[in-house]
Write a protein that holds these residues in place. Structure first.
Motif, PDB file in Angstrom:
ATOM      1  N   ALA A 784       0.842  -1.197   0.000  1.00  0.00           N
ATOM      2  CA  ALA A 784       0.000   0.000   0.000  1.00  0.00           C
ATOM      3  C   ALA A 784       0.877   1.248   0.000  1.00  0.00           C
ATOM      4  O   ALA A 784       1.817   1.369   0.803  1.00  0.00           O
ATOM      5  CB  ALA A 784      -0.911   0.004   1.214  1.00  0.00           C
ATOM      6  N   ALA A 785       0.585   2.196  -0.904  1.00  0.00           N
ATOM      7  CA  ALA A 785       1.367   3.440  -0.981  1.00  0.00           C
ATOM      8  C   ALA A 785       1.336   4.157   0.363  1.00  0.00           C
ATOM      9  O   ALA A 785       0.323   4.183   1.062  1.00  0.00           O
ATOM     10  CB  ALA A 785       0.801   4.328  -2.080  1.00  0.00           C
ATOM     11  N   TYR A 786       2.459   4.772   0.706  1.00  0.00           N
ATOM     12  CA  TYR A 786       2.629   5.301   2.061  1.00  0.00           C
ATOM     13  C   TYR A 786       3.319   6.663   2.019  1.00  0.00           C
ATOM     14  O   TYR A 786       4.275   6.881   1.269  1.00  0.00           O
ATOM     15  CB  TYR A 786       3.489   4.306   2.868  1.00  0.00           C
ATOM     16  CG  TYR A 786       3.863   4.760   4.254  1.00  0.00           C
ATOM     17  CD1 TYR A 786       2.920   4.828   5.270  1.00  0.00           C
ATOM     18  CD2 TYR A 786       5.188   5.085   4.567  1.00  0.00           C
ATOM     19  CE1 TYR A 786       3.275   5.226   6.550  1.00  0.00           C
ATOM     20  CE2 TYR A 786       5.554   5.483   5.843  1.00  0.00           C
ATOM     21  CZ  TYR A 786       4.586   5.546   6.837  1.00  0.00           C
ATOM     22  OH  TYR A 786       4.933   5.936   8.111  1.00  0.00           O
ATOM     23  N   ASP A 787       2.798   7.585   2.826  1.00  0.00           N
ATOM     24  CA  ASP A 787       3.408   8.911   2.988  1.00  0.00           C
ATOM     25  C   ASP A 787       4.144   8.907   4.317  1.00  0.00           C
ATOM     26  O   ASP A 787       3.530   8.924   5.391  1.00  0.00           O
ATOM     27  CB  ASP A 787       2.324   9.990   2.984  1.00  0.00           C
ATOM     28  CG  ASP A 787       2.919  11.398   3.064  1.00  0.00           C
ATOM     29  OD1 ASP A 787       4.064  11.538   3.526  1.00  0.00           O
ATOM     30  OD2 ASP A 787       2.225  12.348   2.654  1.00  0.00           O
ATOM     31  N   LEU A 794      -1.848   5.999   1.595  1.00  0.00           N
ATOM     32  CA  LEU A 794      -2.455   6.869   0.588  1.00  0.00           C
ATOM     33  C   LEU A 794      -3.609   6.172  -0.126  1.00  0.00           C
ATOM     34  O   LEU A 794      -3.605   4.946  -0.314  1.00  0.00           O
ATOM     35  CB  LEU A 794      -1.384   7.293  -0.426  1.00  0.00           C
ATOM     36  CG  LEU A 794      -0.175   8.032   0.168  1.00  0.00           C
ATOM     37  CD1 LEU A 794       0.852   8.330  -0.916  1.00  0.00           C
ATOM     38  CD2 LEU A 794      -0.639   9.326   0.851  1.00  0.00           C
ATOM     39  N   GLU A 795      -4.578   6.994  -0.517  1.00  0.00           N
ATOM     40  CA  GLU A 795      -5.761   6.477  -1.204  1.00  0.00           C
ATOM     41  C   GLU A 795      -5.850   7.053  -2.604  1.00  0.00           C
ATOM     42  O   GLU A 795      -5.248   8.091  -2.922  1.00  0.00           O
ATOM     43  CB  GLU A 795      -7.022   6.820  -0.412  1.00  0.00           C
ATOM     44  CG  GLU A 795      -7.054   6.213   0.989  1.00  0.00           C
ATOM     45  CD  GLU A 795      -8.306   6.624   1.758  1.00  0.00           C
ATOM     46  OE1 GLU A 795      -9.045   7.525   1.252  1.00  0.00           O
ATOM     47  OE2 GLU A 795      -8.557   6.077   2.851  1.00  0.00           O
ATOM     48  N   ARG A 802      -4.233   3.017  -2.516  1.00  0.00           N
ATOM     49  CA  ARG A 802      -3.467   2.987  -3.761  1.00  0.00           C
ATOM     50  C   ARG A 802      -2.280   2.040  -3.625  1.00  0.00           C
ATOM     51  O   ARG A 802      -1.611   2.013  -2.590  1.00  0.00           O
ATOM     52  CB  ARG A 802      -2.968   4.395  -4.101  1.00  0.00           C
ATOM     53  CG  ARG A 802      -2.117   4.460  -5.375  1.00  0.00           C
ATOM     54  CD  ARG A 802      -1.809   5.895  -5.772  1.00  0.00           C
ATOM     55  NE  ARG A 802      -0.883   6.566  -4.878  1.00  0.00           N
ATOM     56  CZ  ARG A 802       0.443   6.409  -4.922  1.00  0.00           C
ATOM     57  NH1 ARG A 802       0.981   5.569  -5.787  1.00  0.00           N
ATOM     58  NH2 ARG A 802       1.201   7.100  -4.082  1.00  0.00           N
ATOM     59  N   LEU A 803      -2.052   1.266  -4.660  1.00  0.00           N
ATOM     60  CA  LEU A 803      -0.903   0.367  -4.678  1.00  0.00           C
ATOM     61  C   LEU A 803       0.377   1.167  -4.903  1.00  0.00           C
ATOM     62  O   LEU A 803       0.398   2.107  -5.709  1.00  0.00           O
ATOM     63  CB  LEU A 803      -1.054  -0.694  -5.768  1.00  0.00           C
ATOM     64  CG  LEU A 803      -2.155  -1.737  -5.561  1.00  0.00           C
ATOM     65  CD1 LEU A 803      -2.251  -2.656  -6.778  1.00  0.00           C
ATOM     66  CD2 LEU A 803      -1.889  -2.565  -4.305  1.00  0.00           C
ATOM     67  N   ALA A 804       1.426   0.800  -4.198  1.00  0.00           N
ATOM     68  CA  ALA A 804       2.714   1.482  -4.367  1.00  0.00           C
ATOM     69  C   ALA A 804       3.304   1.155  -5.727  1.00  0.00           C
ATOM     70  O   ALA A 804       3.165   0.044  -6.239  1.00  0.00           O
ATOM     71  CB  ALA A 804       3.671   1.052  -3.265  1.00  0.00           C
ATOM     72  N   GLN A 805       3.946   2.131  -6.313  1.00  0.00           N
ATOM     73  CA  GLN A 805       4.601   1.942  -7.599  1.00  0.00           C
ATOM     74  C   GLN A 805       5.972   1.283  -7.393  1.00  0.00           C
ATOM     75  O   GLN A 805       6.412   1.067  -6.267  1.00  0.00           O
ATOM     76  CB  GLN A 805       4.766   3.290  -8.301  1.00  0.00           C
ATOM     77  CG  GLN A 805       3.451   4.028  -8.520  1.00  0.00           C
ATOM     78  CD  GLN A 805       2.480   3.239  -9.392  1.00  0.00           C
ATOM     79  OE1 GLN A 805       2.845   2.779 -10.480  1.00  0.00           O
ATOM     80  NE2 GLN A 805       1.251   3.078  -8.907  1.00  0.00           N
ATOM     81  N   VAL A 806       6.627   0.994  -8.489  1.00  0.00           N
ATOM     82  CA  VAL A 806       7.956   0.381  -8.423  1.00  0.00           C
ATOM     83  C   VAL A 806       8.897   1.297  -7.657  1.00  0.00           C
ATOM     84  O   VAL A 806       8.976   2.505  -7.917  1.00  0.00           O
ATOM     85  CB  VAL A 806       8.495   0.109  -9.841  1.00  0.00           C
ATOM     86  CG1 VAL A 806       9.960  -0.324  -9.780  1.00  0.00           C
ATOM     87  CG2 VAL A 806       7.657  -0.952 -10.533  1.00  0.00           C
TER      88      VAL A 806
END
Length: 988
Positions: A784-787, A794-795, A802-806
């Motif tokens: 999961a994307a993270y701040d 993150l959503e 939202r899925l984390a990118q590479v």
């Protein structure tokens, strides 16, 4: 004039043929008039007779006998092989050379009471006793001489007695690395599987009579056998031409073969072919574990260049298996039997042996043709038996040999390609059933450590399981001990579901206690000895504690009932008047009546099985481990490491640590491998035990292996059996050094949450520092994307996560399977309406290949003025600097600001320029570097070898020195920390 020779010649030839043929049919061969060499029976016991050939003349003035040589025959051949002909046989030639020949005669086991129950250990112990006798009678150290399997006995006996009273070992065509080159070109994997099957299902039921041993030997080279018989028939009319070879022919065709007991064959197939333990070590002689690495006397290996049975690649394995020994070789262009009997043996083998013995005694030079054996790479030895070209060249011209050499090159390429396919097939066949069983586990599945151990004991009761203090214990023996401890626990009132603390060192009694609590259905609370024990008792809900004698006094101070288990025979607990301490060893299990509620192994997958402890933010946190969680790690480890009954897992990790319980013990039990426990981690003990036990897989935690390979006294020479290191938390720099030192072994690094919902494994071991990918059979994971600045997930625009990118930092989420730890953060509606995920609270990035890299724990991120510092990512980057040993990154509050500080220790003699620090941290894939980096003399490690930050944080800001650096924002470089800069940062 009539030429009567035209008539009398054929008639005479016919009559001579008939006369000789009748003699062969009636007596089994032609009468040669040969007289055997004289010998005396010095010792006669049911297992063997000890012959002394040409016993010395006791008259005054008689010449003293020379150096004693003790010759050992293989099990399927008669001891008379050493005296097939007096003039050309080993005994006669060695005696004529001035030596004192002895022979051990194991006899024919089918003619001795109990003989068909003999195993390999009986022969090794018998040979060791014979060495003692020869030494006692002659007063001299003994030269052991063995042919084929007799040479294997020599090696094994030398290892068993650690070369005591041995002057040297001489072997002829004796395999050591059996899987390097099997007879008839059998592939190693196929040979190992076939050997295991034959040992377990064929020779556990039948024996081999003498006629079958002879037939089997002849079938190994049917063309040569047929040719020899045809030549004999064609010369049957010419008695004079046949007589010189008649004794040898009769020996090979009938008289030289004896029966072979099934247990001995079974043990040979299992230990030395399927498991190849002549190379790896760890073979058992009556419960004692033995390794050829303990041999330190000189060795002469006679190699047959065209030997299809004791193939050169296999024979030369002794060089790597016995690194302490001075190993020489003597190459003869002959086959297996020609090494010891026949014309070449008479003029080459035995004169060379005599010269070798004299050279070793200081009389004469090193024999011609005897050279130090070269170290050959393992790759050169695999699948490389007697080359086809060499077999053909024994009777062809050099030009033909070149042609076949080209063909061999092409064939080797095909073999290499097929080898990987065979290996993959074997691994797949072993792994799929485990993953299938794991996939069938649900909440109501009965599965536990105790149950799996019961299954193994039922399926393989005589299988070797537990190794400790140089001894081996079978599954059946360990299982019996577990059941006895269960009865003892019931006898003192322990019931299913009760929480019992374990305060025990990593010993067999600790393993048995854990298994017994599992079989009872109780909960084992694993107490780390370096923690606040009173807090552990409170958090774990412990009412009783199981302790070993070494931890008794500490356990007494906990204010709860203490149950003492184990400690060996020399235990003196002095428990008089102590009502709160019970000696479990005093309980007679046969006197305990099992209650009606008891059912062995009652645990369901959903049931709590263990409680372990971890430290989070300086706080002690209990981690609940269900049977499902244990099974997931155990089956996953066995699959990822491809564990089987050829493996020995070296459990260096404490059993109270999750890695020891879930990876080492769990993987070994599920994989059917042996597990070896150690009394402690020191370089000399480590090297000795990996060879003595034949360790193929080493478990570790964190920086544990640095205690071994970074010690100045550590020297690895010769062969080692290790193929794999498994564990978690190994620093990247240490990982690289381990792989370099133990090449071709590699590291499988795991990451697993305590509840088992997320399991990652770097199975390939290629990317140092990576945690790999989700383990097959485990749960589904997402990143999961993270701040990091705001510590939020993150959503997207739809409100889903939202899925984390590479290479973007994300929180590792796991889709729950099985029971969910009530303390775990559960999230719903994450990627789809009403879905459920568990947050591991661990931060990762995923690279372009899909591999996961740990960057930090969510609670451990250091938020500085320059940005977030991900501690795991910083440690990983810094430890890639060659001179760095260990590193740890922690937060430090100073003058109202948060600083990130990285402490490193250096390898002996190492130094780190500031430019290397800057370069390493400039390459950080995520986050920013620390504010300060400095060298510390040492780091305090926990019991699991993890660096502790408490003592470092208490010391405050590091002192200014040439080995301390700070980050200069103006230049984006690390510069030397001066007193002025340190003052600006604020002294604590």
């Amino acid at each position: 004039m009539v030429d009567f020779s035209l008539i009398t010649g054929p008639v005479g030839r016919f009559l001579a043929t008939a006369q000789n043929g009748i003699e062969v049919l009636r007596y089994g061969g032609l009468e040669t008039g040969a007289v055997p060499s004289p010998y005396q029976i010095v010792e006669s016991v049911p297992m063997y007779k000890l012959r002394r050939y040409f016993p010395p003349d006791s008259r005054p003035g008689a010449a003293a006998p020379g150096a004693p040589v003790l010759m050992v025959h293989p099990m399927m051949m008669s001891a008379d092989m050493w005296d097939v002909t007096r003039a050309d046989g080993a005994a006669g030639i060695l005696h004529a050379s001035g030596l004192d020949p002895w022979v051990i005669d194991f006899g024919s086991p089918d003619q001795v009471e109990g003989g068909m129950q003999r195993n390999l250990a009986d022969h090794v112990v018998a040979l060791s006793e014979a060495v003692d006798t020869v030494k006692r009678v002659t007063g001299h150290d003994v030269h052991l001489i063995g042919y084929s399997q007799g040479g294997m006995f020599c090696y094994q006996t030398a290892a068993y007695r650690r070369a005591k009273d041995l002057a040297s070992i001489i072997t002829f065509g004796s395999p050591v690395d059996t899987l390097a080159a099997l007879p008839m070109g059998i592939p190693p994997n196929m040979g190992a599987v076939a050997a295991n099957f034959m040992a377990d299902h064929v020779f556990s039921r039948i024996d081999i009579p003498g006629w079958l041993a002879r037939t089997g030997f002849q079938m190994l080279d049917p063309l040569k056998t047929a040719q020899a018989r045809l030549d004999f028939l064609r010369q049957l009319h010419d008695r004079e031409a046949l007589l010189p070879r008649e004794q040898q022919r009769r020996f090979l065709d009938s008289e030289g073969w004896i029966a072979w007991s099934g247990p001995a064959i079974s043990e040979l197939l299992k230990q030395f072919i399927a498991h190849n333990r002549m190379m790896s070590g760890g073979f058992s002689v009556r419960g004692d574990l033995v390794t050829l690495a303990d041999i330190d006397c000189p060795i002469l290996a006679v190699v047959g260049e065209v030997d299809d049975i004791g193939q050169p690649a296999s024979v030369r394995g002794i060089k790597r298996a016995a690194p302490k020994a001075d190993v020489y070789e003597y190459l003869i262009r002959t086959g297996h039997f020609g090494l010891v009997v026949g014309s070449k043996a008479a003029v080459q083998s035995w004169p060379t042996v005599a010269a070798w013995v004299k050279w070793r005694g200081g009389a004469g030079a090193l024999p011609d043709g005897v050279v130090p054996m070269a170290v050959r790479s393992e790759t050169a030895a695999t699948d490389s038996g007697v080359p086809f070209a060499s077999r053909v060249a024994a009777g062809t011209a050099a030009a033909t040999e070149v042609a076949f050499g080209l063909a061999r090159t092409a064939a080797d390429a095909v073999v290499a390609a097929q080898k990987s396919a065979r290996t993959l097939a074997v691994e797949t066949a072993r792994t799929l059933p485990r993953l299938a069983r794991l996939g069938q586990v649900n909440d109501h599945t009965r599965i536990s450590l105790g149950r799996i151990m019961s299954e193994q004991a039922m399926n393989n009761p005589d299988g070797e399981f537990l190794l400790f203090d140089g001894r081996v214990h079978t599954y059946e023996a360990v299982d019996r001990r577990v059941n006895n401890v269960v009865r003892g626990l019931i006898g003192v009132g322990i019931r299913q579901g009760v929480r019992v603390g374990l305060l025990m060192d990593t010993r067999p009694s600790a393993l048995v206690a854990i298994a017994a609590l599992s079989r009872l259905g109780a909960v084992a609370v694993l107490i780390p000895p370096d923690a606040d024990l009173h807090e552990v008792v409170r958090l774990g809900g412990i009412a009783d504690v199981l302790a070993d004698p070494g931890n008794l006094e500490v356990a007494r101070g906990l204010g709860i009932r203490v149950l003492v288990l184990g400690g060996g025979e020399s235990r003196d607990l002095n428990l008089q008047g102590d009502a709160d301490v019970t000696d479990m060893e005093k309980i007679d299990p046969d006197q305990v009546e099992l209650p009606g509620w008891y059912r062995p192994n009652p645990g369901f997958a959903r049931d709590l099985a263990f409680v372990a402890f971890a430290s989070a933010g300086g706080e002690l946190v209990p981690r609940q481990i269900t049977n499902f969680r244990w099974a997931l790690s155990a089956f996953g480890t066995a699959s990822a490491a491809n564990l089987g009954n050829r493996d020995t897992v070296y459990c260096l990790t404490p059993l109270h640590h999750q890695s020891g319980l879930l990876v080492s013990l769990g993987g070994a039990v599920v994989g059917g491998a042996r597990i070896a426990l150690s009394r402690g981690l020191t370089p000399d003990r480590f090297l000795h035990e990996i060879r003595q036990y034949g360790v193929t897989v080493v478990s570790y935690t964190w920086a544990m292996l640095g205690e071994v390979i970074d010690d100045p006294s550590f020297v690895l020479s010769g062969n080692h059996p290790v193929r794999l290191f498994i564990g978690s938390g190994m620093p990247t720099g240490l990982w690289r050094r381990v792989v370099e030192v133990f090449d071709p072994a590699h590291v499988v690094e795991f990451f697993a949450t305590t509840d088992g919902q997320a399991v990652l494994a770097n199975v390939s071991g290629v990317k140092y520092g990576s945690k790999g990918r989700p383990l097959p059979g485990g749960g589904r994971v997402q990143l999961a994307a993270y701040d990091a600045d705001d510590d939020i997930i993150l959503e997207d625009e739809h409100g889903f996560v939202r899925l984390a990118q590479v290479n973007e930092v994300g929180v590792l989420l796991a889709q729950p399977r099985g029971p969910v730890d009530p303390t775990a953060p559960v999230k719903r509606g994450v990627f789809a309406p009403a879905d459920t995920w568990v947050s591991t609270e661990s931060l990762f990035r995923r690279d372009e290949d899909g591999d996961y890299w740990l960057v930090d724990n969510r609670s451990a991120v250091i938020r500085t003025e320059r940005g977030p510092v991900f501690t795991a990512a910083v440690n990983d980057a810094v430890s890639r600097v060659g001179a760095v040993d260990l590193s740890v990154t922690y937060s430090l509050e100073s003058a109202g600001r948060i600083l990130a500080v990285t402490a490193v220790t250096l390898r002996p003699g190492g130094s780190v320029p500031s430019a290397e620090v800057s370069e390493a941290l400039a390459a950080l894939p995520v986050g920013v570097g620390p504010d300060i980096v400095y060298v510390t003399p040492d780091l305090t490690l926990s019991a699991s070898y993890r660096p502790l930050v408490g003592p470092l944080r208490a010391a405050g800001i590091p002192k200014a020195s040439r080995n301390s650096w700070y980050f200069d924002a103006d230049t984006s470089q690390y510069k030397r920390l001066t007193a002025a800069v340190r003052a600006e940062l604020g002294d604590l």
